[in-house]
Design an enzyme around this catalytic site. Structure first.
Site, PDB file in Angstrom:
ATOM      1  N   GLY A 138     -85.936  20.068  48.185  1.00 53.16           N
ATOM      2  CA  GLY A 138     -84.582  19.898  48.657  1.00 53.16           C
ATOM      3  C   GLY A 138     -83.773  18.458  48.212  1.00 53.16           C
ATOM      4  O   GLY A 138     -83.091  17.981  49.004  1.00 53.16           O
TER       5      GLY A 138
ATOM      6  N   LYS B 212     -88.311  21.893  64.185  1.00 58.57           N
ATOM      7  CA  LYS B 212     -88.814  20.474  63.888  1.00 58.57           C
ATOM      8  C   LYS B 212     -90.095  20.076  64.755  1.00 58.57           C
ATOM      9  O   LYS B 212     -90.979  19.263  64.148  1.00 58.57           O
ATOM     10  CB  LYS B 212     -87.656  19.545  64.374  1.00 58.57           C
TER      11      LYS B 212
ATOM     12  N   LEU C 248     -81.428  18.026  46.182  1.00 56.21           N
ATOM     13  CA  LEU C 248     -79.697  17.953  45.971  1.00 56.21           C
ATOM     14  C   LEU C 248     -79.084  17.693  47.343  1.00 56.21           C
ATOM     15  O   LEU C 248     -78.077  17.811  47.035  1.00 56.21           O
ATOM     16  CB  LEU C 248     -79.515  19.072  45.261  1.00 56.21           C
ATOM     17  N   GLY C 249     -80.005  17.551  48.296  1.00 54.58           N
ATOM     18  CA  GLY C 249     -79.222  17.595  49.603  1.00 54.58           C
ATOM     19  C   GLY C 249     -78.669  16.035  49.887  1.00 54.58           C
ATOM     20  O   GLY C 249     -78.896  15.263  48.990  1.00 54.58           O
ATOM     21  N   GLN C 250     -78.174  15.883  51.029  1.00 52.25           N
ATOM     22  CA  GLN C 250     -77.545  14.609  51.670  1.00 52.25           C
ATOM     23  C   GLN C 250     -78.630  13.559  51.501  1.00 52.25           C
ATOM     24  O   GLN C 250     -78.179  12.323  50.765  1.00 52.25           O
ATOM     25  CB  GLN C 250     -77.037  14.884  53.009  1.00 52.25           C
ATOM     26  N   LEU C 251     -79.785  13.699  51.928  1.00 52.26           N
ATOM     27  CA  LEU C 251     -80.674  12.511  51.889  1.00 52.26           C
ATOM     28  C   LEU C 251     -81.406  12.565  50.641  1.00 52.26           C
ATOM     29  O   LEU C 251     -81.410  11.403  50.148  1.00 52.26           O
ATOM     30  CB  LEU C 251     -82.004  13.024  52.932  1.00 52.26           C
TER      31      LEU C 251
ATOM     32  N   ASP D 234     -87.918  27.447  44.990  1.00 53.56           N
ATOM     33  CA  ASP D 234     -87.820  27.722  46.548  1.00 53.56           C
ATOM     34  C   ASP D 234     -89.129  26.920  46.859  1.00 53.56           C
ATOM     35  O   ASP D 234     -90.229  27.151  46.593  1.00 53.56           O
ATOM     36  CB  ASP D 234     -87.833  29.193  46.841  1.00 53.56           C
TER      37      ASP D 234
ATOM     38  N   TYR E 169     -83.213  25.000  65.413  1.00 56.15           N
ATOM     39  CA  TYR E 169     -83.597  23.853  64.534  1.00 56.15           C
ATOM     40  C   TYR E 169     -84.638  22.917  65.054  1.00 56.15           C
ATOM     41  O   TYR E 169     -85.625  22.587  64.678  1.00 56.15           O
ATOM     42  CB  TYR E 169     -82.483  23.232  64.326  1.00 56.15           C
TER      43      TYR E 169
HETATM   44  P1  NAD Z   1     -79.312  19.066  53.477  1.00 54.50           P
HETATM   45  O1  NAD Z   1     -78.920  20.508  53.947  1.00 54.50           O
HETATM   46  O2  NAD Z   1     -78.184  17.955  52.776  1.00 54.50           O
HETATM   47  O3  NAD Z   1     -80.253  19.396  52.197  1.00 54.50           O
HETATM   48  C1  NAD Z   1     -81.182  20.470  52.070  1.00 54.50           C
HETATM   49  C2  NAD Z   1     -81.341  20.584  50.638  1.00 54.50           C
HETATM   50  O4  NAD Z   1     -82.479  21.665  50.686  1.00 54.50           O
HETATM   51  C3  NAD Z   1     -80.167  21.195  49.883  1.00 54.50           C
HETATM   52  O5  NAD Z   1     -79.976  20.791  48.990  1.00 54.50           O
HETATM   53  C4  NAD Z   1     -80.524  22.835  49.780  1.00 54.50           C
HETATM   54  O6  NAD Z   1     -80.262  23.436  48.608  1.00 54.50           O
HETATM   55  C5  NAD Z   1     -82.155  22.714  49.854  1.00 54.50           C
HETATM   56  N1  NAD Z   1     -82.938  24.010  50.375  1.00 54.50           N
HETATM   57  C6  NAD Z   1     -82.496  24.923  51.115  1.00 54.50           C
HETATM   58  N2  NAD Z   1     -83.268  25.641  51.346  1.00 54.50           N
HETATM   59  C7  NAD Z   1     -84.387  25.379  50.352  1.00 54.50           C
HETATM   60  C8  NAD Z   1     -85.689  26.285  49.966  1.00 54.50           C
HETATM   61  N3  NAD Z   1     -85.977  27.479  50.671  1.00 54.50           N
HETATM   62  N4  NAD Z   1     -86.363  25.673  48.988  1.00 54.50           N
HETATM   63  C9  NAD Z   1     -85.810  24.569  48.419  1.00 54.50           C
HETATM   64  N5  NAD Z   1     -84.807  23.782  48.819  1.00 54.50           N
HETATM   65  C10 NAD Z   1     -83.832  24.372  49.668  1.00 54.50           C
HETATM   66  O7  NAD Z   1     -80.326  18.197  54.306  1.00 54.50           O
HETATM   67  P2  NAD Z   1     -80.445  16.701  54.316  1.00 54.50           P
HETATM   68  O8  NAD Z   1     -79.624  15.972  55.302  1.00 54.50           O
HETATM   69  O9  NAD Z   1     -80.568  16.294  52.871  1.00 54.50           O
HETATM   70  O10 NAD Z   1     -81.782  16.823  55.254  1.00 54.50           O
HETATM   71  C11 NAD Z   1     -83.412  16.632  54.516  1.00 54.50           C
HETATM   72  C12 NAD Z   1     -84.008  16.395  55.652  1.00 54.50           C
HETATM   73  O11 NAD Z   1     -83.860  15.567  56.624  1.00 54.50           O
HETATM   74  C13 NAD Z   1     -84.116  17.869  56.580  1.00 54.50           C
HETATM   75  O12 NAD Z   1     -85.558  18.259  56.856  1.00 54.50           O
HETATM   76  C14 NAD Z   1     -83.276  17.645  57.760  1.00 54.50           C
HETATM   77  O13 NAD Z   1     -83.600  18.402  58.890  1.00 54.50           O
HETATM   78  C15 NAD Z   1     -84.151  16.057  57.837  1.00 54.50           C
HETATM   79  N6  NAD Z   1     -82.672  15.384  58.807  1.00 54.50           N
HETATM   80  C16 NAD Z   1     -81.632  15.097  58.160  1.00 54.50           C
HETATM   81  C17 NAD Z   1     -80.755  14.365  59.233  1.00 54.50           C
HETATM   82  C18 NAD Z   1     -79.214  14.461  58.661  1.00 54.50           C
HETATM   83  O14 NAD Z   1     -78.216  13.780  59.443  1.00 54.50           O
HETATM   84  N7  NAD Z   1     -78.766  14.523  57.394  1.00 54.50           N
HETATM   85  C19 NAD Z   1     -81.216  14.246  60.502  1.00 54.50           C
HETATM   86  C20 NAD Z   1     -82.206  14.266  60.789  1.00 54.50           C
HETATM   87  C21 NAD Z   1     -83.323  14.980  59.998  1.00 54.50           C
HETATM   88  N1  SER Z   2     -77.854  15.484  61.463  1.00 51.03           N
HETATM   89  C1  SER Z   2     -78.723  16.548  61.963  1.00 51.03           C
HETATM   90  C2  SER Z   2     -78.087  17.683  62.421  1.00 51.03           C
HETATM   91  O1  SER Z   2     -76.950  17.633  62.969  1.00 51.03           O
HETATM   92  C3  SER Z   2     -79.775  16.014  62.791  1.00 51.03           C
HETATM   93  O2  SER Z   2     -81.082  16.389  62.575  1.00 51.03           O
HETATM   94  O3  SER Z   2     -78.586  18.923  62.184  1.00 51.03           O
END
Ligand code: NAD
Ligand code: SER
Length: 322
Positions: free
Chosen positions: A7, A145, A9-12, A52, A141
């Site tokens: 993951g 978790k 490429l996501g926000q984190l 994946d 969700y």
């Molecule tokens: P995001 O949705 O921005 O990024 C998730 C990434 O996972 C995406 O780039 C997507 O392409 C990739 N992905 C989706 N399905 C996939 C698969 N089957 N195989 C491989 N990659 C896949 O999420 P984020 O905000 O970067 O979150 C990262 C983690 O932090 C997650 O576990 C999320 O639950 C947790 N989290 C995030 C937040 C938040 O506010 N952003 C808050 C609490 C927890």
């Molecule tokens: N920021 C996340 C959401 O709203 C919390 O895990 O899903």
């Protein structure tokens, strides 16, 4: 230390990558994500593979090829997307995690897995939610978790796998947009404030939730994995927070910099119900004591930084266009 992210490429992930590269070197950080169209600037410095996270064979091959010893497992569906696609949410968030844990067990990797404030539910104490308390989430969700927290604990106890994690609150950042969560409004509001001086919010103005600025989220992810394991009593689901606010309060802080900023409301019942089921504010004492957690940014400092960064970026974009 060779590190792999799922993951990525996501926000984190897209911001954690930079911090990990700085610390461990460009070639030491292997990016993976399900997407086959990574941003060129993100993957220019080091390896990227479209995988994946449920594909154990492919992951194992990459882990072996790069001699990976630590996995940041970030692939997941966030709360609002998960509510719209519950089957996918279960499969990606739970079976994806289990696949990663099995790969880690085979190659003896440590694993970081983020949980969330979504792991709590309506009968959890809402204010100063304790580290160890009732967890009966009502969203798919949240159910994934809690399952993830327990699965990671199980792999530690049963197999001695070095699993660690935090319960993140809503993450606020200015690089990659959030991926479909309930806390996304707290990011969108800054973009809209700078571009349009107004924002239409999908949560009610008095909805309190925990939040954190991305530099603190990155610091938490690195610090917990570097922490002395002998001091960790909780391992996989540390409450961490930096601030708690509601949309009305956030708008007030934005008005310190953009006095004409206006917030209006168009409530999304699905995301409002999700937010109502989550805590107002977490207590993060265990993280502070067990691995020295201490956030740097409050609402004031974050607002100043977000508005400065976005104003400069949009001005540069406009300058580039004219
Ligand atoms: P995001 O949705 O921005 O990024 C998730 C990434 O996972 C995406 O780039 C997507 O392409 C990739 N992905 C989706 N399905 C996939 C698969 N089957 N195989 C491989 N990659 C896949 O999420 P984020 O905000 O970067 O979150 C990262 C983690 O932090 C997650 O576990 C999320 O639950 C947790 N989290 C995030 C937040 C938040 O506010 N952003 C808050 C609490 C927890
Ligand atoms: N920021 C996340 C959401 O709203 C919390 O895990 O899903």
């Amino acid at each position: 230390m060779q590190i792999l992210l799922t993951g990525a490429l996501g926000q984190l992930g897209s911001e954690l990558v930079g911090a990990l590269r700085e610390r461990y070197g460009d070639r030491a950080v292997v990016l993976t994500d399900v997407r086959s169209d990574p941003e060129p600037e993100l993957v220019a410095a080091g390896p990227y593979h479209a995988v994946d996270c449920r594909d154990g064979e492919a992951l194992l091959e990459i882990v072996r090829r790069y001699r990976v010893k630590r996995i940041y497992h970030l692939a997941a569906l966030l709360s609002a997307v998960a509510e719209a696609r519950p089957d996918d949410a279960w499969d990606i968030n739970v079976n994806g995690l289990r696949t990663v844990l099995e790969v880690a067990r085979t190659e003896n990797c440590s694993v970081f897995t983020p949980s969330s404030i979504g792991a709590f539910g309506p009968n959890t104490p809402k204010d100063y939610t304790p580290q160890d308390t009732i967890q009966r989430p009502t969203t798919v969700y949240g159910i994934t978790k809690v399952s993830g927290e327990l699965l990671c604990d199980y792999y530690y106890r049963r197999y001695g796998l070095d699993t660690r994690g935090v319960r993140y609150p809503g993450l606020i950042s200015n690089v990659t947009p959030p991926g479909g969560g309930t806390t996304d409004y707290a990011v969108d509001i800054y973009y809209s404030a700078v571009r349009h001086k107004r924002y239409r919010c999908f949560l009610k103005g008095d909805t309190y939730l925990d939040m954190m600025y991305m530099p603190d989220a990155i610091k938490a992810a690195i610090d917990i994995m570097e922490a002395d394991p002998a001091r960790l009593r909780h391992r996989n689901a540390f409450n961490v927070t930096a601030m708690s606010f509601c949309p009305e309060e956030q708008a007030g802080y934005i008005r310190k910099h953009i006095p004409e900023f206006e917030i209006t409301y168009d409530i999304d019942p699905v995301r409002q119900a999700i937010a109502n089921s989550w805590p107002n504010t977490l207590e993060d004492y265990a993280a502070r004591v067990e691995w020295g957690w201490e956030p740097q940014y409050d609402l004031d400092a974050m607002t100043r930084d977000m508005l400065t960064v976005l104003s400069k970026r949009f001005a540069a974009e406009e300058g580039g266009q004219s």
